[in-house]
Write a protein that holds these residues in place. Structure first.
Motif, short mmCIF file in Angstrom:
data_model
loop_
_atom_site.label_atom_id
_atom_site.label_comp_id
_atom_site.label_asym_id
_atom_site.label_seq_id
_atom_site.Cartn_x
_atom_site.Cartn_y
_atom_site.Cartn_z
N HIS A 1 -28.71 -14.27 -37.32
CA HIS A 1 -28.28 -13.14 -38.15
C HIS A 1 -26.76 -13.10 -38.21
O HIS A 1 -26.06 -13.61 -37.31
CB HIS A 1 -28.83 -11.84 -37.52
N HIS A 2 -26.22 -12.48 -39.28
CA HIS A 2 -24.75 -12.46 -39.41
C HIS A 2 -24.06 -11.68 -38.30
O HIS A 2 -22.86 -11.84 -38.08
CB HIS A 2 -24.34 -11.92 -40.79
N SER A 3 -24.80 -10.85 -37.55
CA SER A 3 -24.18 -10.16 -36.41
C SER A 3 -23.80 -11.13 -35.29
O SER A 3 -23.06 -10.76 -34.38
CB SER A 3 -25.12 -9.08 -35.87
N ALA B 1 -19.60 -14.86 -32.55
CA ALA B 1 -19.73 -15.75 -31.39
C ALA B 1 -19.61 -17.21 -31.82
O ALA B 1 -18.99 -18.03 -31.12
CB ALA B 1 -21.06 -15.50 -30.68
N LEU B 2 -20.18 -17.57 -32.97
CA LEU B 2 -20.05 -18.93 -33.48
C LEU B 2 -18.60 -19.24 -33.82
O LEU B 2 -18.09 -20.33 -33.51
CB LEU B 2 -20.93 -19.10 -34.72
N THR C 1 -27.89 -15.49 -43.02
CA THR C 1 -27.99 -14.67 -44.22
C THR C 1 -26.84 -15.02 -45.17
O THR C 1 -25.86 -15.67 -44.78
CB THR C 1 -27.89 -13.19 -43.86
N GLU C 2 -26.95 -14.56 -46.40
CA GLU C 2 -25.86 -14.78 -47.35
C GLU C 2 -24.56 -14.17 -46.84
O GLU C 2 -23.49 -14.77 -46.95
CB GLU C 2 -26.23 -14.18 -48.71
N GLN C 3 -24.66 -12.98 -46.22
CA GLN C 3 -23.47 -12.34 -45.66
C GLN C 3 -22.87 -13.18 -44.54
O GLN C 3 -21.66 -13.32 -44.42
CB GLN C 3 -23.83 -10.95 -45.14
N LYS D 1 -25.55 -7.93 -27.18
CA LYS D 1 -25.89 -9.35 -27.24
C LYS D 1 -26.36 -9.86 -25.88
O LYS D 1 -27.19 -10.77 -25.80
CB LYS D 1 -24.69 -10.15 -27.72
N LYS D 2 -25.84 -9.30 -24.80
CA LYS D 2 -26.27 -9.72 -23.47
C LYS D 2 -27.74 -9.38 -23.23
O LYS D 2 -28.41 -10.03 -22.44
CB LYS D 2 -25.39 -9.03 -22.41
N GLY D 3 -28.24 -8.36 -23.93
CA GLY D 3 -29.63 -7.97 -23.79
C GLY D 3 -30.57 -8.66 -24.76
O GLY D 3 -31.74 -8.31 -24.83
N ALA D 4 -30.07 -9.64 -25.51
CA ALA D 4 -30.90 -10.32 -26.51
C ALA D 4 -32.09 -11.00 -25.85
O ALA D 4 -32.04 -11.42 -24.69
CB ALA D 4 -30.06 -11.34 -27.27
N SER D 5 -33.16 -11.16 -26.64
CA SER D 5 -34.35 -11.84 -26.13
C SER D 5 -34.12 -13.36 -26.14
O SER D 5 -33.09 -13.86 -26.61
CB SER D 5 -35.56 -11.50 -27.00
N SER D 6 -35.12 -14.07 -25.64
CA SER D 6 -35.03 -15.54 -25.57
C SER D 6 -35.48 -16.21 -26.85
O SER D 6 -35.57 -17.44 -26.91
CB SER D 6 -35.89 -16.04 -24.40
#
Length: 221
Positions: free
Chosen positions: A63-65, A69-70, A90-92, A141-146
């Motif tokens: 996702h663009h959020s 990080a990239l 995404t396009e965004q 982001k630290k709580g993101a799933s796997s």
């Protein structure tokens, strides 16, 4: 979205979240039952590639959020050989990356495609490995799933990650994005093939719709 979630928590009898780190965070503001049911993997496994691309091609998807990080990673990335990074977003997200100043290094060429469920396996089949940089200074982001990691492995890709909490159980199947082994694996991605196959068997047993559906049944019961 914090205000929305605070109001939601006041109205519910139980919370289900997708990672243990998220469970830990919610427990600081919610005292009732909190269960973890991970995200299911939506794809059938693809075999690891038998021969590398020339030049090597890395996949980034999200996702663009996650674009920030990239961007941070690309500004410090010095690959051992010229390569391409295929960005699936995404396009965004694609616009954000294309409009931002890029490091002036001829060794990294960015390619862009719009993300879709159908495009994911096609893109993975064209790539040698996957990169998943994460902004671990962000509590969200630290709580993101796997899920992103498991998707990359399911699609047959050696995967480089920043090791957030939900990725730690899979540390034997991945390469730390900051480790010296990263460059060696970029040059020889087929050397990781046996680990990917092991990971795919583990994921099929534990992250299919069937196995996680049983977790949902137990939770709702």
């Amino acid at each position: 979205m914090s205000d929305f979630y605070r109001i939601a928590l006041e109205r519910v009898d139980q919370v289900v979240c997708s990672s243990h780190q998220l469970q830990k965070s919610i427990s600081t503001v919610y005292s009732k039952k909190i269960c973890v049911v991970e995200d299911a993997v939506e794809y059938l496994p693809l075999p690891p590639k038998s021969a590398p691309n020339k030049p090597r091609r890395l996949l980034w998807f999200g996702h663009h959020s996650n674009i920030a990080a990239l961007q941070r990673f690309l500004h410090t990335f010095h690959p051992p050989m010229p390569l391409e990074v295929l960005v699936l977003s995404t396009e965004q997200g694609c616009q954000m990356l294309q409009s931002s100043p890029q490091p002036q290094r001829p060794s990294v060429r960015l390619l862009f495609k719009l993300w879709s469920i159908e495009e994911m396996p096609k893109a993975a089949a064209q790539c040698d490995a996957c990169i998943i940089p994460v902004d671990d200074s962000s509590p969200a982001k630290k709580g993101a799933s796997s899920n992103r990691l498991l998707t990359a492995l399911t699609l047959g890709l050696p995967t480089f990650v920043d090791l957030i909490p939900s990725y730690l159980p899979f540390r034997d199947f991945v390469t730390d994005l900051q480790s010296p082994q990263r460059d060696q694996l970029i040059m020889d991605p087929q050397s990781d093939q046996s680990q990917i196959e092991l990971a795919q068997r583990y994921i099929a047993m534990n992250y299919s719709f069937q196995s996680l559906g049983q977790k949902w049944q137990n939770t709702l019961a």
